[in-house]
Design a protein around this motif. Sequence first.
Motif: not given
Length: 142
Positions: A96-108
């Motif tokens: 698998v290849r994916a874009y990963e996002f930090d949840g706390a950073e996106i919530r902020e």
Amino acid sequence: MTAGTRLLRAIPPEFRERMLTLAREVSFPQDARVFEERGNADRFWVIRSGAVTLDLRLSESRSVTVETLGPGDLLGWSWMFPPYEWDFGAEALSPVRAYEFDGAEIREECDHDPRLGYALIRAVAEVLAQRLHAARSRLIDS
């Protein structure tokens, strides 16, 4: 952005570009556990290539596949809502290849710009509604 990123296409371009600046590209080998049920849900992914199964443990030695996700699919939504714990487990069915996002950073980011938050909540809600409909259809058919 690669083809097949449905979640990201559902978000207006200005927010999509901002989110992609926060993404990092990751990969998982076949059979890798991406996360475990009840683990800390601190991130999410948009699958670029490959397949991931969502599973639910029924006992120590038995689990059931809930759904299989592929390119463009959102992997993980538990990072959005307290207590920020995974409802399912996930395993790479293939590389698998994916874009990963930090949840706390996106919530902020969403807190700072409610328009982004609304666009993201709407896009995730659409994904959840589609998955609920698919699960309902599978139950009716069985």
